[in-house]
Motif scaffolding. Sequence first.
Motif, PDB file in Angstrom:
ATOM      1  N   GLU A  22     -35.529  -4.348 -29.739  1.00  0.00           N
ATOM      2  CA  GLU A  22     -36.726  -4.509 -30.577  1.00  0.00           C
ATOM      3  C   GLU A  22     -37.802  -5.281 -29.814  1.00  0.00           C
ATOM      4  O   GLU A  22     -38.969  -4.889 -29.765  1.00  0.00           O
ATOM      5  N   THR A  48     -46.407  -6.232 -33.912  1.00  0.00           N
ATOM      6  CA  THR A  48     -45.714  -6.348 -35.200  1.00  0.00           C
ATOM      7  C   THR A  48     -45.427  -4.960 -35.771  1.00  0.00           C
ATOM      8  O   THR A  48     -44.310  -4.686 -36.230  1.00  0.00           O
ATOM      9  N   GLU A  52     -41.761  -3.243 -36.482  1.00  0.00           N
ATOM     10  CA  GLU A  52     -41.337  -2.730 -37.794  1.00  0.00           C
ATOM     11  C   GLU A  52     -40.799  -1.302 -37.675  1.00  0.00           C
ATOM     12  O   GLU A  52     -39.761  -0.962 -38.243  1.00  0.00           O
ATOM     13  N   GLU A 109     -31.262  -9.193 -47.153  1.00  0.00           N
ATOM     14  CA  GLU A 109     -31.961  -9.887 -46.070  1.00  0.00           C
ATOM     15  C   GLU A 109     -33.161  -9.092 -45.547  1.00  0.00           C
ATOM     16  O   GLU A 109     -33.847  -9.521 -44.623  1.00  0.00           O
ATOM     17  N   ARG A 110     -33.405  -7.919 -46.099  1.00  0.00           N
ATOM     18  CA  ARG A 110     -34.561  -7.123 -45.688  1.00  0.00           C
ATOM     19  C   ARG A 110     -35.638  -7.231 -46.757  1.00  0.00           C
ATOM     20  O   ARG A 110     -35.346  -7.122 -47.950  1.00  0.00           O
ATOM     21  N   ALA A 111     -36.881  -7.434 -46.330  1.00  0.00           N
ATOM     22  CA  ALA A 111     -37.958  -7.680 -47.289  1.00  0.00           C
ATOM     23  C   ALA A 111     -38.550  -6.393 -47.870  1.00  0.00           C
ATOM     24  O   ALA A 111     -39.248  -6.425 -48.878  1.00  0.00           O
TER      25      ALA A 111
ATOM     26  N   ASP B  21     -37.259 -11.456 -35.246  1.00  0.00           N
ATOM     27  CA  ASP B  21     -37.233 -10.028 -35.582  1.00  0.00           C
ATOM     28  C   ASP B  21     -35.867  -9.742 -36.211  1.00  0.00           C
ATOM     29  O   ASP B  21     -35.086 -10.680 -36.441  1.00  0.00           O
ATOM     30  N   MET B  54     -43.382 -13.072 -35.278  1.00  0.00           N
ATOM     31  CA  MET B  54     -42.502 -12.796 -36.418  1.00  0.00           C
ATOM     32  C   MET B  54     -42.903 -11.473 -37.055  1.00  0.00           C
ATOM     33  O   MET B  54     -44.082 -11.219 -37.270  1.00  0.00           O
ATOM     34  N   ASP B  55     -41.930 -10.600 -37.309  1.00  0.00           N
ATOM     35  CA  ASP B  55     -42.238  -9.404 -38.098  1.00  0.00           C
ATOM     36  C   ASP B  55     -41.687  -9.624 -39.507  1.00  0.00           C
ATOM     37  O   ASP B  55     -41.330 -10.752 -39.872  1.00  0.00           O
ATOM     38  N   SER B  56     -41.572  -8.584 -40.312  1.00  0.00           N
ATOM     39  CA  SER B  56     -41.194  -8.802 -41.708  1.00  0.00           C
ATOM     40  C   SER B  56     -39.754  -9.298 -41.869  1.00  0.00           C
ATOM     41  O   SER B  56     -39.361  -9.722 -42.954  1.00  0.00           O
ATOM     42  N   SER B  57     -38.984  -9.284 -40.781  1.00  0.00           N
ATOM     43  CA  SER B  57     -37.633  -9.850 -40.838  1.00  0.00           C
ATOM     44  C   SER B  57     -37.703 -11.338 -41.176  1.00  0.00           C
ATOM     45  O   SER B  57     -36.779 -11.892 -41.786  1.00  0.00           O
ATOM     46  N   ILE B  59     -39.791 -12.659 -43.251  1.00  0.00           N
ATOM     47  CA  ILE B  59     -39.946 -12.764 -44.711  1.00  0.00           C
ATOM     48  C   ILE B  59     -38.569 -12.626 -45.370  1.00  0.00           C
ATOM     49  O   ILE B  59     -38.229 -13.361 -46.294  1.00  0.00           O
ATOM     50  N   GLY B  60     -37.782 -11.689 -44.848  1.00  0.00           N
ATOM     51  CA  GLY B  60     -36.406 -11.515 -45.347  1.00  0.00           C
ATOM     52  C   GLY B  60     -35.608 -12.794 -45.158  1.00  0.00           C
ATOM     53  O   GLY B  60     -34.843 -13.192 -46.040  1.00  0.00           O
ATOM     54  N   MET B  88     -48.571 -12.484 -43.445  1.00  0.00           N
ATOM     55  CA  MET B  88     -47.445 -11.648 -43.866  1.00  0.00           C
ATOM     56  C   MET B  88     -46.818 -12.150 -45.166  1.00  0.00           C
ATOM     57  O   MET B  88     -46.411 -11.370 -46.008  1.00  0.00           O
TER      58      MET B  88
END
Lengths: 151, 100
Positions: A22, A48, A52, A109-111, B21, B54-57, B59-60, B88
């Motif tokens: 990633e 970003t 994703e 754990e995933r938003a 991530d 930081m990506d949306s991980s 936020i998780g 975010m």
Amino acid sequence: MKAKTKAKNEMRLVIPSNSANESFARSTVAAFMAQLDPTIEEMTDIKTAVSEAVTNCIVHAYKDTIGNIWIEAKIYDDGRIKVQIKDRGCGIKDIAKAREPLFTTGGSERAGLGFAVMESFTDKLSVRSVVGKGTTVIMEKRVAQRYRHDS
Amino acid sequence: MSVIFERSDDTLTALLSGEIDHHTAAEFRESIDREVEMTKPALLVLDFGGIGFMDSSGIGLIMGRYKNVTEYGGKVRVTNAPPMIARMIKLAGVGRLDVF
């Protein structure tokens, strides 16, 4: 019909869907994008969005397996960058639902923000998917044209 | 990635550094959850001052810790969030979170 603009440069990258990739994927696209002389913020937006899209391939498309992810980026004279991220994974049954913020099938754990972030951090997002065949995400962003050294 | 923990009274502060991530979020999560499980703080402060990306991980990661800590009556606060991260968090509409 609008004539197709020729890219001034392009890159291709194929990586297996290991989560360790990633960071490699987003950093590679960001390094390529540096040719457009973007601001840190513009570069972070693309980083970003790529992060994703690649994460979606790893978490959803190739959920219980490892498969290839194809990344292609093109830059244009008018300051645009176009990034295509493709997998041959499980595909998305309902794209509209998948694009809804906070919707996820990825667990607690995933938003569920992947597509919302891609959409918000780029100018244009298109998603094509066929169940059982795979998904292609194309994102486009225009970098503000500031002082040009070649003028 | 690394997490340094500071404890004072009933507050546990996790100083996060590196990039968040999907890959690194798992390591952050394990490290924070282990410490929270041992100390059960009244307030967990997630300090994002050392986070460069930081990506949306991320936020998780926040939402998951929020769920765990509020379950036993504790609170979570996010602090030193760089503008990108704050953007975010806003996008996620995680309004109940304490973000400074």
